[in-house]
Motif scaffolding. Structure first.
Motif, short mmCIF file in Angstrom:
data_model
loop_
_atom_site.label_atom_id
_atom_site.label_comp_id
_atom_site.label_asym_id
_atom_site.label_seq_id
_atom_site.Cartn_x
_atom_site.Cartn_y
_atom_site.Cartn_z
N PRO A 47 0.81 -0.79 0.28
CA PRO A 47 0.30 0.00 -0.23
C PRO A 47 0.62 1.24 -0.09
CG PRO A 47 -0.51 -1.89 1.95
CD PRO A 47 0.57 -2.07 1.05
N LEU A 48 0.70 2.60 -0.84
CA LEU A 48 1.24 3.40 -0.91
C LEU A 48 -0.07 4.91 -0.20
CD1 LEU A 48 3.58 5.38 -1.55
CD2 LEU A 48 2.68 5.23 -3.85
N GLY A 49 -0.08 5.31 0.64
CA GLY A 49 -0.46 5.95 1.29
C GLY A 49 -1.68 5.51 1.61
N ARG A 50 -2.31 6.53 2.55
CA ARG A 50 -3.33 6.42 3.50
C ARG A 50 -4.35 6.34 3.15
NH1 ARG A 50 -3.11 12.33 7.67
NH2 ARG A 50 -1.54 12.33 9.04
N GLN A 51 -4.51 6.82 1.72
CA GLN A 51 -5.88 6.06 1.21
C GLN A 51 -5.91 4.02 1.21
OE1 GLN A 51 -9.21 7.18 1.50
NE2 GLN A 51 -9.79 5.69 0.56
N GLN A 52 -4.85 4.11 0.46
CA GLN A 52 -4.67 2.79 -0.40
C GLN A 52 -4.39 1.35 1.78
OE1 GLN A 52 -1.34 2.02 -3.19
NE2 GLN A 52 -2.77 2.85 -4.00
N ILE A 53 -3.62 2.30 2.50
CA ILE A 53 -3.73 2.23 4.08
C ILE A 53 -4.69 1.38 4.65
CG2 ILE A 53 -2.60 2.65 6.47
CD1 ILE A 53 -0.14 3.85 4.57
N LYS A 54 -6.07 2.91 4.76
CA LYS A 54 -6.84 2.75 5.19
C LYS A 54 -7.57 1.01 3.83
CE LYS A 54 -11.25 4.82 5.08
NZ LYS A 54 -12.28 6.30 5.52
N GLU A 55 -7.84 1.18 3.31
CA GLU A 55 -8.45 0.30 2.69
C GLU A 55 -7.74 -1.41 2.95
OE1 GLU A 55 -8.33 1.63 -1.82
OE2 GLU A 55 -9.72 2.78 -1.58
N PHE A 56 -6.43 -0.65 2.76
CA PHE A 56 -6.02 -2.66 3.23
C PHE A 56 -6.64 -3.08 4.92
CE2 PHE A 56 -2.43 -4.64 6.20
CZ PHE A 56 -2.49 -5.45 5.13
N LEU A 57 -6.49 -1.95 5.69
CA LEU A 57 -6.80 -2.03 6.61
C LEU A 57 -8.17 -2.49 7.40
CD1 LEU A 57 -4.86 0.10 8.83
CD2 LEU A 57 -4.49 -1.32 8.61
N GLN A 58 -9.22 -2.60 6.02
CA GLN A 58 -10.51 -3.10 6.13
C GLN A 58 -11.07 -4.24 5.61
OE1 GLN A 58 -11.50 0.35 3.49
NE2 GLN A 58 -12.89 1.27 5.40
N ARG A 59 -9.70 -4.17 4.62
CA ARG A 59 -9.67 -6.08 4.01
C ARG A 59 -9.19 -6.29 5.62
NH1 ARG A 59 -7.66 -3.50 0.49
NH2 ARG A 59 -5.91 -4.39 0.76
N LYS A 60 -8.53 -6.58 5.61
CA LYS A 60 -7.78 -7.14 7.39
C LYS A 60 -8.34 -7.49 8.18
CE LYS A 60 -3.68 -6.32 10.39
NZ LYS A 60 -3.24 -7.95 9.56
N TRP A 61 -9.46 -6.42 8.73
CA TRP A 61 -10.48 -6.77 9.57
C TRP A 61 -11.52 -7.24 9.52
CZ3 TRP A 61 -7.54 -1.58 11.68
CH2 TRP A 61 -6.02 -2.10 12.08
N ALA A 62 -11.70 -7.04 7.63
CA ALA A 62 -12.92 -8.03 8.04
C ALA A 62 -13.02 -9.48 7.27
CB ALA A 62 -13.34 -7.60 6.30
N LYS A 63 -11.70 -9.60 7.94
CA LYS A 63 -11.14 -11.38 7.07
C LYS A 63 -10.48 -11.95 8.66
CE LYS A 63 -7.31 -14.27 5.91
NZ LYS A 63 -6.22 -13.64 5.45
N GLU A 64 -9.45 -11.04 8.99
CA GLU A 64 -8.56 -11.59 11.07
C GLU A 64 -10.09 -10.71 11.72
OE1 GLU A 64 -5.03 -9.69 10.92
OE2 GLU A 64 -4.46 -11.21 8.66
N LEU A 65 -10.67 -11.52 12.03
CA LEU A 65 -12.31 -11.60 13.58
C LEU A 65 -11.20 -12.06 14.70
CD1 LEU A 65 -14.92 -13.31 11.69
CD2 LEU A 65 -14.01 -10.80 11.73
N ASP A 66 -12.11 -10.90 15.63
CA ASP A 66 -11.72 -10.69 16.91
C ASP A 66 -10.32 -10.92 17.18
OD1 ASP A 66 -14.46 -11.07 18.53
OD2 ASP A 66 -14.26 -13.38 18.07
#
Length: 155
Positions: free
Chosen positions: A51-70
């Motif tokens: 990821p490059l820049g805040r927007q891509q980092i934000k999108e990465f984190l949204q995907r991450k925590w949708a998959k990695e529960l609890d």
């Protein structure tokens, strides 16, 4: 420009403080909160994603925590110098099928003069674990101060 103290050059105390602040933010699982500590053009390597820049980092984190529960994370300071900090970490999570994992990793961070992270390189391995092998049991959110860290847990 915003500043995010503590600022470099880091001491043992301020580096440890920066690590705990990052742990707390990530345990919030709030991408909007987490991205505020990165520069607008922050560069990451996280496994096979860049990821490059805040927007891509934000999108990465949204995907991450949708998959990695609890998700529950512990970070520990490994080393520091000037404007860089090295961290080791472990986190536990489960997928939507209820399979638990402990993910182990190392991060290298580089900060600008305002205390914003401009580069983050992470290497991570996932270990399947049984529910009975879990070690991170605090309520979702910030790890309580009295909860053992990685060294105390033997991780």
């Amino acid at each position: 420009m915003d500043t995010k103290p503590p600022l470099p050059p880091f001491t043992a105390e301020t580096a440890a403080q920066k690590v705990r602040m990052a742990e707390d933010a990530w345990n919030s699982r709030d991408p909007n909160r987490v991205v505020q500590v990165y520069t607008e053009d922050s560069r990451w390597r996280n496994r096979a994603e860049f990821p490059l820049g805040r927007q891509q980092i934000k999108e990465f984190l949204q995907r991450k925590w949708a998959k990695e529960l609890d998700y529950r994370l512990i970070k520990e300071l490994w080393a520091f110098a000037e404007n860089r900090i090295a961290v080791r970490f472990a986190y536990e999570w489960h997928d939507d099928a209820g399979n638990w994992f402990r993910s182990y990793g190392n991060e290298n961070w580089e900060f600008n003069e305002f205390g914003l992270m401009q580069r983050r390189f992470a290497s991570i391995n996932d270990l399947p674990i049984k529910d009975s092998e879990r070690l991170f049991h605090w309520p979702l959110g910030r790890r309580p101060d009295e909860h053992a860290g990685l060294t105390e847990l033997g991780l």
